[in-house]
Design a protein around this motif. Sequence first.
Motif, PDB file in Angstrom:
ATOM      1  N   ASP A 185       0.829  -1.203   0.000  1.00 37.80           N
ATOM      2  CA  ASP A 185       0.000   0.000   0.000  1.00 37.80           C
ATOM      3  C   ASP A 185       0.863   1.253   0.000  1.00 37.80           C
ATOM      4  O   ASP A 185       0.546   2.246  -0.673  1.00 37.80           O
ATOM      5  CB  ASP A 185      -0.914   0.014   1.237  1.00 37.80           C
ATOM      6  CG  ASP A 185      -2.156  -0.836   1.060  1.00 37.80           C
ATOM      7  OD1 ASP A 185      -2.470  -1.186  -0.087  1.00 37.80           O
ATOM      8  OD2 ASP A 185      -2.804  -1.145   2.073  1.00 37.80           O
ATOM      9  N   ALA A 208      -2.151  -4.710  -4.383  1.00 38.60           N
ATOM     10  CA  ALA A 208      -2.336  -3.628  -3.417  1.00 38.60           C
ATOM     11  C   ALA A 208      -3.002  -2.426  -4.068  1.00 38.60           C
ATOM     12  O   ALA A 208      -3.738  -1.673  -3.411  1.00 38.60           O
ATOM     13  CB  ALA A 208      -0.982  -3.224  -2.820  1.00 38.60           C
ATOM     14  N   ARG A 251      -5.456  -2.369  -5.988  1.00 37.27           N
ATOM     15  CA  ARG A 251      -6.923  -2.505  -6.024  1.00 37.27           C
ATOM     16  C   ARG A 251      -7.579  -1.765  -4.864  1.00 37.27           C
ATOM     17  O   ARG A 251      -8.766  -1.409  -4.938  1.00 37.27           O
ATOM     18  CB  ARG A 251      -7.322  -3.984  -5.985  1.00 37.27           C
ATOM     19  CG  ARG A 251      -6.910  -4.749  -7.246  1.00 37.27           C
ATOM     20  CD  ARG A 251      -7.172  -6.234  -7.088  1.00 37.27           C
ATOM     21  NE  ARG A 251      -8.566  -6.577  -7.228  1.00 37.27           N
ATOM     22  CZ  ARG A 251      -9.142  -6.949  -8.370  1.00 37.27           C
ATOM     23  NH1 ARG A 251      -8.431  -7.003  -9.486  1.00 37.27           N
ATOM     24  NH2 ARG A 251     -10.416  -7.265  -8.405  1.00 37.27           N
ATOM     25  N   ASN A 252      -6.816  -1.525  -3.790  1.00 36.19           N
ATOM     26  CA  ASN A 252      -7.359  -0.804  -2.635  1.00 36.19           C
ATOM     27  C   ASN A 252      -7.410   0.700  -2.866  1.00 36.19           C
ATOM     28  O   ASN A 252      -7.929   1.437  -2.019  1.00 36.19           O
ATOM     29  CB  ASN A 252      -6.499  -1.084  -1.394  1.00 36.19           C
ATOM     30  CG  ASN A 252      -6.422  -2.555  -1.062  1.00 36.19           C
ATOM     31  OD1 ASN A 252      -7.400  -3.286  -1.216  1.00 36.19           O
ATOM     32  ND2 ASN A 252      -5.262  -3.008  -0.611  1.00 36.19           N
ATOM     33  N   HIS A 253      -6.862   1.152  -4.000  1.00 32.94           N
ATOM     34  CA  HIS A 253      -6.764   2.595  -4.239  1.00 32.94           C
ATOM     35  C   HIS A 253      -7.331   2.980  -5.608  1.00 32.94           C
ATOM     36  O   HIS A 253      -6.896   3.964  -6.212  1.00 32.94           O
ATOM     37  CB  HIS A 253      -5.292   3.022  -4.145  1.00 32.94           C
ATOM     38  CG  HIS A 253      -4.658   2.706  -2.827  1.00 32.94           C
ATOM     39  ND1 HIS A 253      -4.721   3.550  -1.737  1.00 32.94           N
ATOM     40  CD2 HIS A 253      -3.965   1.601  -2.421  1.00 32.94           C
ATOM     41  CE1 HIS A 253      -4.082   2.990  -0.714  1.00 32.94           C
ATOM     42  NE2 HIS A 253      -3.621   1.812  -1.102  1.00 32.94           N
ATOM     43  N   LYS A 289     -11.895  -4.971 -12.731  1.00 30.82           N
ATOM     44  CA  LYS A 289     -11.141  -4.108 -11.824  1.00 30.82           C
ATOM     45  C   LYS A 289      -9.677  -4.024 -12.238  1.00 30.82           C
ATOM     46  O   LYS A 289      -9.055  -2.956 -12.169  1.00 30.82           O
ATOM     47  CB  LYS A 289     -11.261  -4.613 -10.385  1.00 30.82           C
ATOM     48  CG  LYS A 289     -12.561  -4.246  -9.692  1.00 30.82           C
ATOM     49  CD  LYS A 289     -12.483  -4.532  -8.203  1.00 30.82           C
ATOM     50  CE  LYS A 289     -13.734  -4.026  -7.485  1.00 30.82           C
ATOM     51  NZ  LYS A 289     -13.661  -4.269  -6.026  1.00 30.82           N
ATOM     52  N   GLN A 298      -7.382  -0.774 -13.342  1.00 24.96           N
ATOM     53  CA  GLN A 298      -6.031  -0.497 -12.848  1.00 24.96           C
ATOM     54  C   GLN A 298      -5.060  -0.248 -13.992  1.00 24.96           C
ATOM     55  O   GLN A 298      -4.248   0.685 -13.951  1.00 24.96           O
ATOM     56  CB  GLN A 298      -5.518  -1.677 -12.019  1.00 24.96           C
ATOM     57  CG  GLN A 298      -6.021  -1.744 -10.595  1.00 24.96           C
ATOM     58  CD  GLN A 298      -5.387  -2.907  -9.860  1.00 24.96           C
ATOM     59  OE1 GLN A 298      -5.960  -3.984  -9.785  1.00 24.96           O
ATOM     60  NE2 GLN A 298      -4.205  -2.693  -9.329  1.00 24.96           N
TER      61      GLN A 298
END
Length: 368
Positions: free
Chosen positions: A24, A48, A50-52, A276, A280
């Motif tokens: 992250d 990581a 994918r969390n942003h 997703k 990205q």
Amino acid sequence: MTFYDELKKYDFKEIGQNVRNKSDEDVLRALRNPTPGIEDFAALISPAGRNHLDEMATLCQKLSIERFGKVVQLYIPLYLSSYCTNSCVYCGFSLLNKIIRKKLTMEEIDEEIEAIKKLGYQHLLLVAGESPRHADADYYAEVIRKLRPHFAQLSIEVQPMSVEDYKKVVDAGVSSLSVYQETYNEANYKTYHPRGLKSDFRFRLETPERAAEAGMKKIGIGALLGLDDWYADAYCTALHLKYLEKRFWETRYSISLPRLRPEVGGFEPKEPVDDKSMVQLICAFRILSQTTDITLSTREAAPFRDMAIRLGINSVSAGSSTQPGGYAHPQKELEQFEINDSRTPEEMIAAIKAQGYEPVWKDWDQWL
């Protein structure tokens, strides 16, 4: 020295693991970096990342509008020939597939010209299977000279050629080339391309450099997503892009993000890429290079393409046929693969405008 020598410095498996190991903190650092590099790109496409996605999408949209405005270019593919010497395991034109083969005559091209002009297009992408015996540089040059009075821009996606042959088509009126490495994994490359012209990994990899030397104004590269480890293939595509931008800085570049689609051979993706992950990739390529065009073809579904326009996609096709002669005399048994977005140009234009963007039929006039 060519990009092949540069790529040999890397291990494909280690690249994929490096991307997967990003944290992250790496992603946040990449989002804050005003001049992101390849390792920042790796962080953005990592698990990581994918969390942003929200932060990435916001930045991607901002950068795209700053560079390109709220416009989307429209193009259409014109398939010239389905003859091919290759036996690519994922392609409907594979030599091993028992399909009807066809090469357009000059008279049939006249019919395609009339059908495509009625659709409103000014930018054509000429596509053919890789069989120089049936369609060589002289054939392409003849076709290009026939098309040139009718269309503002002509691009090609055909077999890799020599510098001399690229000069022939550039002199005839082509301004852009698309050539996809499919996968940058040299160890597995022969598995997917066991025979034919395409089985020569290095010759294909060095194609953009030969085209740039011949004076091609714009060059598109990319990998076939899902064929191999897409994390590593995307990283290598970005590496390739930065190499070309540095060595041939006067040339424009584009990135295409094709996902595997159903075809007559029934090949299934080894590493499927979900929506997703596609988001990205689009965001990461825009953040890495603000001047690069990003193309999304009719391989993708309509809802996804509509959403992607807001992110940074600035070149799309519509009403596409993947078969020789498919606009004047369509025959489904001749198609290379099934398209996913079957909307007409009028429907695509309405969809682009619904997103608050303006469709444009051409990027420049060839004579300028």
